[in-house]
Design a protein around this motif. Structure first.
Motif, PDB file in Angstrom:
ATOM      1  N   PHE A  56       0.829  -1.367   0.054  1.00 57.46           N
ATOM      2  CA  PHE A  56      -0.039   0.044  -0.141  1.00 57.46           C
ATOM      3  C   PHE A  56       0.948   1.286   0.097  1.00 57.46           C
ATOM      4  O   PHE A  56       0.421   2.252  -0.891  1.00 57.46           O
ATOM      5  N   LEU A  57       2.028   1.496   0.746  1.00 56.99           N
ATOM      6  CA  LEU A  57       2.848   2.513   0.936  1.00 56.99           C
ATOM      7  C   LEU A  57       3.672   2.590  -0.367  1.00 56.99           C
ATOM      8  O   LEU A  57       3.858   3.726  -0.926  1.00 56.99           O
ATOM      9  N   LEU A  58       3.914   1.489  -1.120  1.00 56.89           N
ATOM     10  CA  LEU A  58       4.720   1.458  -2.425  1.00 56.89           C
ATOM     11  C   LEU A  58       3.856   2.186  -3.531  1.00 56.89           C
ATOM     12  O   LEU A  58       4.282   2.980  -4.398  1.00 56.89           O
ATOM     13  N   LYS A  59       2.617   1.929  -3.444  1.00 64.13           N
ATOM     14  CA  LYS A  59       1.785   2.240  -4.528  1.00 64.13           C
ATOM     15  C   LYS A  59       1.302   3.622  -4.169  1.00 64.13           C
ATOM     16  O   LYS A  59       1.024   4.584  -5.063  1.00 64.13           O
TER      17      LYS A  59
ATOM     18  N   PRO B 153       4.919   6.381  -2.473  1.00 60.64           N
ATOM     19  CA  PRO B 153       6.158   5.922  -2.718  1.00 60.64           C
ATOM     20  C   PRO B 153       7.411   6.872  -2.193  1.00 60.64           C
ATOM     21  O   PRO B 153       8.574   6.409  -2.270  1.00 60.64           O
ATOM     22  N   GLY B 154       7.158   8.197  -1.943  1.00 57.73           N
ATOM     23  CA  GLY B 154       8.131   9.063  -1.542  1.00 57.73           C
ATOM     24  C   GLY B 154       8.573   8.894  -0.051  1.00 57.73           C
ATOM     25  O   GLY B 154       9.125   9.690   0.381  1.00 57.73           O
ATOM     26  N   ASN B 155       7.758   8.273   0.704  1.00 53.83           N
ATOM     27  CA  ASN B 155       7.647   8.119   2.151  1.00 53.83           C
ATOM     28  C   ASN B 155       8.781   6.927   2.568  1.00 53.83           C
ATOM     29  O   ASN B 155       8.210   6.156   2.723  1.00 53.83           O
ATOM     30  N   GLY B 156       9.942   7.502   2.559  1.00 55.18           N
ATOM     31  CA  GLY B 156      11.063   6.503   2.743  1.00 55.18           C
ATOM     32  C   GLY B 156      11.174   5.872   3.899  1.00 55.18           C
ATOM     33  O   GLY B 156      11.485   4.672   4.485  1.00 55.18           O
ATOM     34  N   ALA B 157      10.539   6.959   5.012  1.00 59.95           N
ATOM     35  CA  ALA B 157      10.891   6.328   6.423  1.00 59.95           C
ATOM     36  C   ALA B 157       9.595   5.101   6.841  1.00 59.95           C
ATOM     37  O   ALA B 157       9.766   4.227   7.452  1.00 59.95           O
ATOM     38  N   LEU B 158       8.499   5.540   6.513  1.00 62.60           N
ATOM     39  CA  LEU B 158       7.429   4.385   6.524  1.00 62.60           C
ATOM     40  C   LEU B 158       7.447   3.073   5.949  1.00 62.60           C
ATOM     41  O   LEU B 158       7.405   2.088   6.267  1.00 62.60           O
TER      42      LEU B 158
ATOM     43  N   GLY C 196      10.612   1.776   4.668  1.00 60.43           N
ATOM     44  CA  GLY C 196      11.860   1.074   5.310  1.00 60.43           C
ATOM     45  C   GLY C 196      11.403   0.745   6.660  1.00 60.43           C
ATOM     46  O   GLY C 196      11.818  -0.566   6.783  1.00 60.43           O
ATOM     47  N   ALA C 197      10.397   1.359   7.315  1.00 65.61           N
ATOM     48  CA  ALA C 197       9.910   0.632   8.741  1.00 65.61           C
ATOM     49  C   ALA C 197       9.356  -0.534   8.512  1.00 65.61           C
ATOM     50  O   ALA C 197       9.156  -1.646   9.050  1.00 65.61           O
ATOM     51  N   ALA C 198       8.316  -0.503   7.372  1.00 65.77           N
ATOM     52  CA  ALA C 198       7.456  -1.741   6.935  1.00 65.77           C
ATOM     53  C   ALA C 198       8.440  -2.907   6.413  1.00 65.77           C
ATOM     54  O   ALA C 198       7.852  -4.086   6.603  1.00 65.77           O
ATOM     55  N   ARG C 199       9.419  -2.489   5.691  1.00 72.63           N
ATOM     56  CA  ARG C 199      10.383  -3.556   5.307  1.00 72.63           C
ATOM     57  C   ARG C 199      10.926  -4.061   6.603  1.00 72.63           C
ATOM     58  O   ARG C 199      11.108  -5.610   6.451  1.00 72.63           O
ATOM     59  N   GLN C 200      11.513  -3.282   7.293  1.00 71.83           N
ATOM     60  CA  GLN C 200      11.979  -3.739   8.685  1.00 71.83           C
ATOM     61  C   GLN C 200      11.192  -4.837   9.323  1.00 71.83           C
ATOM     62  O   GLN C 200      11.578  -5.614   9.922  1.00 71.83           O
ATOM     63  N   ARG C 201       9.834  -4.509   9.635  1.00 63.49           N
ATOM     64  CA  ARG C 201       9.014  -5.275  10.183  1.00 63.49           C
ATOM     65  C   ARG C 201       8.892  -6.734   9.707  1.00 63.49           C
ATOM     66  O   ARG C 201       8.787  -7.627  10.512  1.00 63.49           O
ATOM     67  N   LEU C 202       8.927  -6.616   8.145  1.00 63.95           N
ATOM     68  CA  LEU C 202       8.857  -7.863   7.867  1.00 63.95           C
ATOM     69  C   LEU C 202      10.331  -8.795   7.980  1.00 63.95           C
ATOM     70  O   LEU C 202       9.950 -10.178   8.151  1.00 63.95           O
TER      71      LEU C 202
END
Length: 359
Positions: free
Chosen positions: A111-114, A117-122, A124-130
């Protein structure tokens, strides 16, 4: 006046008084002495190099147990292992978990990527959680590339060894286990639910194993950490090897009258089966001391007694002993070089040459 043979009272009293430290060398009534013409001996000083022949078994080094745990809650979709003692390799896929938590996290990332896409902080946090949930970098990249969440998480082994269900910290092996025990199915089944953080499997690595040697109490004083040990496996006598004593356990095993000595060794090339028996010879180094034949020393539970030669007979006398080796007992204190003792203490107890006393 009558005379009688004193078979118990006087002699037993003498032994007990000696064991309790009562009475000096020159004290005590006449009925504490034994009249006998038994041969006498004196302590001799000698340096010995004791060796102990012992038996034992090969066991897993429990310090090398690895665990396979669920990093997310979910249902086991697919199992790739079935039986205890099944050999697995590091990186091998063990099972697939279906996790709603994982699916939700992947949808949040997509959802964030779509939409942002410019919100790198969120992002990155979503990727780190996974990643913290156990998703691999390759799987994460595949989700982002396809734009479709994958609710199934692959669980992999982090070690090479034999697999067991969680909690089976002392697996049985060898003849006692039998063929059925070796091929017994794991209790973990497909369709079962697991909780986040739950340990599901354990992997026992046999590349580093230990030989568990049994040493009887009378020989325990000879064994120290660092003693050289020659180990001969029962299943492979041609693979004998030298090692060292790594640990002497300070407790007796359940229903055992022997101490356990651990000897660690590299089993990666030897492939000595877990549970197999071994013979071992433990070298105890050099021991210098005063010695008597074992036959000259009588055991009274926790005390040791000799029959000291005195004018008019022998007197039970307490001594402090050390190790026993090759039918010789080390005398730590209680005797001097000029003292003579009966060569056969048990003979003094059993003999009919007891003290005669008048009624």
């Amino acid at each position: 006046m009558k005379k009688k043979w004193l078979y118990g009272g006087g002699l037993v009293a003498a032994l007990l008084m000696a064991a309790c430290g009562q009475g000096g060398r020159d004290s005590g009534p006449g009925d504490q002495r034994v009249l006998s013409a038994a041969a006498v001996i004196a302590i001799h000083r000698q340096t010995v190099q004791p060796e102990l022949s012992v038996l034992g078994t090969v066991g897993y080094d429990t310090r090398r147990i690895s665990t396979i745990a669920a990093r997310v809650s979910g249902r086991i979709e697919k199992l790739y292992v079935r039986y205890r003692y099944q050999h697995v390799h590091e990186g091998q896929r063990i099972m697939d978990l279906y996790s709603p938590e994982l699916e939700t996290g992947e949808r949040d990332l997509l959802f964030l990527l779509k939409n942002d896409p410019g919100n790198g902080a969120l992002i990155g946090a979503a990727r780190q959680r996974l990643l913290l949930l156990g998703v691999s970098g390759e799987q994460l990249a595949e989700v982002e590339r396809t734009g479709r969440p994958s609710a199934t998480l692959g669980v992999f082994s982090h070690a090479t060894g034999h697999i067991h269900e969680a909690g089976n910290t002392m697996p049985e092996a060898g003849p006692a286990a039998g063929a059925s025990g070796m091929s017994e199915q794991l209790p973990v089944k497909e369709g079962m639910y697991v909780e986040k953080g739950q340990t599901i499997f354990q992997v026992f690595n046999m590349d580093r194993s230990w030989a568990l040697l049994k040493v009887f109490p009378g020989d325990a004083a000879l064994v120290r950490k660092g003693n050289v040990v020659k180990v001969v496996p029962e299943t492979a006598p041609d693979k004998a090897f030298d090692a060292e004593v790594d640990e002497v356990l300070p407790v007796y095993g359940k229903d055992e009258k022997a101490l356990t000595v651990r000897v660690y060794f590299d089993n990666s090339m030897r492939d000595i089966p877990i549970g197999s028996q071994v013979k071992a010879v433990i070298g105890a180094g050099s021991v210098t001391g005063n010695w008597l034949p074992a036959s000259a020393v009588l055991s009274l539970g926790t005390d040791r007694v000799v029959f000291l030669r005195e004018a008019g007979g022998f007197r039970a006398h307490k001594v402090v002993t050390g190790i026993m080796y090759n039918d010789q007992v080390q005398v730590l204190s209680g005797l001097g070089p000029a003292d003579s003792v009966a060569g056969n203490a048990q003979f003094m107890v059993d003999s009919e040459d007891f003290v005669k006393v008048k009624e």
